[in-house]
Design an enzyme around this catalytic site. Structure first.
Site, PDB file in Angstrom:
ATOM      1  N   GLU A  82     -31.814 -29.911  -9.015  1.00 33.90           N
ATOM      2  CA  GLU A  82     -31.430 -31.084  -8.236  1.00 33.90           C
ATOM      3  C   GLU A  82     -30.106 -31.672  -8.713  1.00 33.90           C
ATOM      4  OE1 GLU A  82     -34.432 -33.881  -6.867  1.00 33.90           O
ATOM      5  OE2 GLU A  82     -33.292 -35.503  -7.810  1.00 33.90           O
ATOM      6  N   ARG A 103      -0.204 -43.716   9.181  1.00 38.58           N
ATOM      7  CA  ARG A 103      -0.145 -45.173   9.069  1.00 38.58           C
ATOM      8  C   ARG A 103       1.152 -45.607   8.377  1.00 38.58           C
ATOM      9  NH1 ARG A 103      -1.933 -50.063  11.008  1.00 38.58           N
ATOM     10  NH2 ARG A 103      -2.476 -51.537   9.332  1.00 38.58           N
ATOM     11  N   GLN A 160       4.248 -44.956  -3.578  1.00 37.47           N
ATOM     12  CA  GLN A 160       3.780 -44.300  -4.799  1.00 37.47           C
ATOM     13  C   GLN A 160       2.361 -44.687  -5.200  1.00 37.47           C
ATOM     14  OE1 GLN A 160       5.873 -41.883  -6.224  1.00 37.47           O
ATOM     15  NE2 GLN A 160       3.899 -41.302  -7.086  1.00 37.47           N
TER      16      GLN A 160
END
Length: 376
Positions: A239, A265, A276
């Site tokens: 798991e 955008r 940056q």
């Protein structure tokens, strides 16, 4: 050392990724659809790590993890994949490895085919991380055991047909004080509660299961009396590695969406990608993803090679779960105010990622395991 996937692995990954794009998301945590569950079975997700003779695909840990990663990257609902992973790794694998031959024959084909749903009943109201002190008791009687106790946060609990659960059989036995069982839902004295209202992983229903003098026959014991911790820890190796491949796929999707977003955008007269601080954040997201992926693949390889994978599993679980949360939050920062709008799906990804550092052993538990593996 070969880091590349084989042609077969690449083909299998691409096929699963494409198929996952056709799986619609659950609309409500209160709704469990058997047809969707059987669809997961048809893709091999419910029996991937089970030998073909028992109805599975016969894959090892790495190939199984790749399937779950591909399904997640393809866009399958994170909660739905979590439900499938809990079924396979926390329940089906223990039945495969520890049940009697006749029990395996009776249960495994139906579990792999999606005819049966398995629920993982380990956690208790007063025993989350400390699984060595279970309040649920199993009392030996003629032909079996009587179970008394309450389990909480049972993955698939409200809809499960079979529960893999753990109970104390020897309060003074320490590591050898608990025993594992596979219990039928219709067993007298078993009461499965309603789904809990959760903020994340909605498509995986979770609830409380109460045992009141619930009789479990001897042939539904997994392993031998006192081997509960062995059964549980063995299932956790699968798991904590394979399940968390889901979060690799989720991060891959988020990184890809963020790359597209920052290219398109514009703010302050520039693309976000040209700022940056944004580029640095994107670099960190990629670094976390690939670092976690290498650790997870290594953990799976250790399982497949028959080595003790404990250290690698703990490191992989810690790295991937923490990365999932950090990357989801970073995606929220990159999308800004839009991240709060449901149509963009970022807030849902955050809610699905947050539990990753808690279930299957908290991050602090993984750090303890890592320290132990270092000989501290």
């Amino acid at each position: 050392m070969d880091f590349s996937l084989s042609a077969l692995q690449k083909e299998r990954y691409a096929r699963m990724k494409a198929a996952a794009q056709e799986i619609p998301a659950d609309s409500s945590a209160a709704e469990f659809r058997r047809d969707r569950w059987k669809r997961l079975a048809g893709l091999g997700l419910l029996g991937a790590a089970v030998p073909e003779e028992h109805g599975g695909a016969g894959l090892g840990a790495l190939d199984t993890a790749l399937l779950y990663e591909a399904a997640s990257e393809g866009g399958a609902d994170t909660g739905l994949l979590f439900a499938a992973a809990a079924h396979l790794f926390a329940c089906v694998r223990p039945v495969l490895e520890f049940a009697l031959p006749e029990t395996r024959k009776a249960l495994l084909p139906a579990l792999c085919a999606g005819a049966l749903v398995a629920g993982n009943a380990m956690t208790e109201p007063e025993s989350g991380s400390d699984v060595s002190r279970l309040a649920t008791r199993a009392t030996k009687v003629d032909g079996g055991y009587l179970l008394d106790g309450v389990k909480s946060f049972v993955s698939n609990g409200p809809v499960a047909d079979i529960y893999v659960t753990y109970a104390t059989t020897d309060p003074e036995g320490g590591y050898f004080g608990s025993t594992a069982f596979a219990v039928d839902r219709d067993s007298p004295g078993l009461d499965a509660g309603a789904p809990l209202e959760k903020s994340g992983l909605a498509a995986c229903q979770a609830g409380e299961v109460v045992f009141t003098r619930c009789f479990v026959p001897d042939d539904r014991m997994l392993g031998r009396p006192g081997q509960g911790q062995l059964v549980f820890q063995t299932s956790m190796q699968w798991e904590r590695s394979c399940l968390f491949a889901i979060y690799l796929g989720q991060q891959e999707r988020l990184v890809r969406r963020c790359v597209h977003h920052v290219r398109e955008r514009r703010q302050f007269g520039k693309r976000l990608a040209d700022l940056q601080p944004v580029a640095n954040r994107m670099a960190d997201m990629k670094l976390r993803l690939e670092s976690g992926r290498l650790l997870l693949y290594r953990a799976c390889a250790e399982i497949d090679d028959g080595q003790d994978p404990s250290l690698w599993v703990a490191m992989a679980k810690l790295a991937v779960s923490e990365a999932a949360v950090a990357t989801a939050l970073d995606a929220g920062r990159i999308f800004g105010g839009r991240a709060f709008l449901a149509e963009y799906g970022i807030e849902e990804q955050v809610r699905d990622a947050l539990p990753a550092t808690t279930f299957s052993g908290t991050s602090d538990i993984q750090r303890q395991l890592i320290a132990r593996g270092m000989g501290l």
